[in-house]
Design an enzyme around this catalytic site. Structure first.
Site, mmCIF file in Angstrom:
data_model
loop_
_atom_site.group_PDB
_atom_site.id
_atom_site.type_symbol
_atom_site.label_atom_id
_atom_site.label_comp_id
_atom_site.label_asym_id
_atom_site.label_seq_id
_atom_site.Cartn_x
_atom_site.Cartn_y
_atom_site.Cartn_z
ATOM 1 N N LYS A 60 -18.955 29.102 54.660
ATOM 2 C CA LYS A 60 -19.829 29.985 53.868
ATOM 3 C C LYS A 60 -20.150 29.288 52.557
ATOM 4 C CE LYS A 60 -21.676 34.053 53.038
ATOM 5 N NZ LYS A 60 -22.401 34.984 53.910
ATOM 6 N N ASP A 101 -23.326 38.370 50.297
ATOM 7 C CA ASP A 101 -23.025 38.852 51.654
ATOM 8 C C ASP A 101 -23.933 40.000 52.056
ATOM 9 O OD1 ASP A 101 -20.880 37.140 52.082
ATOM 10 O OD2 ASP A 101 -19.513 38.474 51.030
ATOM 11 N N TRP A 158 -26.513 27.268 57.361
ATOM 12 C CA TRP A 158 -26.614 28.355 58.346
ATOM 13 C C TRP A 158 -27.992 28.375 58.999
ATOM 14 C CZ3 TRP A 158 -22.842 32.556 59.029
ATOM 15 C CH2 TRP A 158 -21.613 32.260 58.416
ATOM 16 N N HIS A 218 -11.460 35.977 63.115
ATOM 17 C CA HIS A 218 -10.400 35.664 62.152
ATOM 18 C C HIS A 218 -9.129 36.402 62.527
ATOM 19 C CE1 HIS A 218 -11.059 39.555 60.171
ATOM 20 N NE2 HIS A 218 -12.354 39.308 60.313
#
Ligand code: NAG
Ligand code: NAG
EC number: 3.2.1.-
Length: 391
Positions: A341, A347, A80, A208
């Protein structure tokens, strides 16, 4: 079957190639976006993530779990890019990618994207579009060009499109929605144009299956993507879109029967599973002659039916690693299952400090949880223990 495990033989072959020492590629990586590059290259397991997993394994006492956890580093994951420092860290990783592998990058710094109840914000929220281009996209393009023998796959700004679409269709947009809409319409074409390089394949993130009512909005969402594609001057290296990045949705309804099936827990949003969503978006984009192949993040959707509402996004208790990265998808619209991920990274923080507390205090969220992106050992062990298929 869609999103079912690859055959044991395929897994054995994949493991053998992962375990050989990475040798840097010495031939030019010229990627043809007309083809599914995941058929000839696998997602690179980076040494940086391997170090994290190896450290995590030493902290596990249970022998079974230890041996399962030690396998996680053999599978590729994306890296990322959330700041200028993250761009500088890519070079050593790009140097270790063999010719038959591809380095996955996620662009995650769009101004105003993260200014949500979770409290996180982009590095350039207060800045101008010029800064996103000059401080972020151009240095990243320079880094990719400096590694012409390395193949890159770039997921562009996860989660941004549904927010942008909502912001542009809101009857009375808030100041934040206006900022986000402007930022997306200017910066996403800049990113697609700037990273349109021969050794990179681009996937524009579409969110999504549950982030918009894709079924009802199929034409207007495809039109919105078409407009961005035109402003970006139809980048040849765009292959299609990415879905479920960092999210939890099941691949198909057969795997999660009844998840959010009731109107009151689904907010009437359909289609509730990634396969259905990909079919809808791929067909409507294809009809507009826009690249329409998908990659789907299966890094933690192995177990479904754990959340109470679709928008519970934080450290879901009971989650498991999903289908391993693979180009065997049994669906022409889906190039590959990938791990976008990185399993084991938090998170968001569950304490009352900071805005992450809102999402990370959800009923399904593990508590206590450390700050976003910090290694979360408890969560990592849960993902490994519940992996489906088993490790
Ligand atoms: C978009 O708007 C719909 C309808 O108001 C809402 O249910 C959904 O949560 C929104 N999606 C995002 C990503 O903001
Ligand atoms: C989308 O557009 C197509 C072609 O114009 C049309 O046939 C279809 O009914 C539209 N669908 C929706 C849900 O608006």
């Amino acid at each position: 079957m869609f999103c079912s495990p690859a055959s044991p033989l395929a897994i054995a072959i994949a493991l053998c190639s992962f375990n050989t020492l990475a040798a840097q590629c010495t031939a030019r990586a010229l990627l043809n976006a007309q083809e599914n590059i995941w058929k000839s290259r696998t997602l690179h397991p980076t040494s940086l993530y391997r170090l994290k997993v190896e450290e995590a394994v030493t902290a596990i006492n249970d022998e079974d779990l230890k041996s399962q956890a030690s396998k996680v580093a053999d599978f590729g994951t994306f890296t990322w890019i959330k700041s200028v420092e993250d761009i500088q860290a890519i070079s050593p990783v790009a140097d270790e990618v063999p010719c038959d592998e591809i380095l996955g990058l996620v662009l995650d710094n769009l101004p105003y994207k993260h200014a949500r109840p979770d409290g996180s914000s982009s590095e350039y929220d207060a800045g101008t579009e010029d800064e996103y281009r000059t401080l972020f996209i151009e240095p990243l393009a320079t880094t990719i060009k400096a590694h012409p023998n390395t193949a890159f796959a770039v997921v562009v700004e996860p989660g941004a499109f549904p927010q942008y679409f909502n912001a542009t269709t809101a009857s009375t947009p808030s100041a934040h929605e206006r900022n986000l809409a402007r930022s997306y319409s200017v910066n996403i074409p800049v990113a697609l144009k700037g990273l349109n390089l021969p050794n990179a394949i681009l996937y524009l993130d579409a969110g999504h299956s549950n982030s918009l009512d894709w079924s009802r909005l199929r034409n207007s969402t495809a039109d919105a993507i078409a407009e961005i594609y035109e402003v970006a001057e139809r980048p040849a290296q765009l292959r299609g879109f990415a879905t479920n990045a960092g999210d939890w949705n099941a691949c198909g309804r057969d795997l999660a029967p009844g998840e959010f099936a009731r109107a009151d827990d689904s907010r009437d949003i359909r289609p509730s599973n990634e396969k259905n969503f990909i079919q809808i978006l791929s067909a409507t984009l294809g009809a507009r002659e826009i690249p329409a192949h998908a990659i789907l993040d299966t890094s933690r959707n192995g177990v479904s039916g754990l959340r109470y509402t679709w928008d519970e996004w934080c450290n879901v208790n009971g989650a498991g690693l999903g289908v391993r990265p693979s180009a065997e998808t049994a669906d022409d619209a889906v190039d590959a299952f990938v791990w976008v991920k990185r399993p084991g990274e938090s998170d968001g923080v569950s304490s009352e400090r900071g805005g992450d507390a809102v999402g990370c205090a959800a009923r399904s969220a593990l508590r206590p949880a450390p700050e976003r992106d910090v290694w979360f050992q408890w969560f990592f062990e849960i993902l490994v223990r519940n992996a489906k298929p088993k490790l």
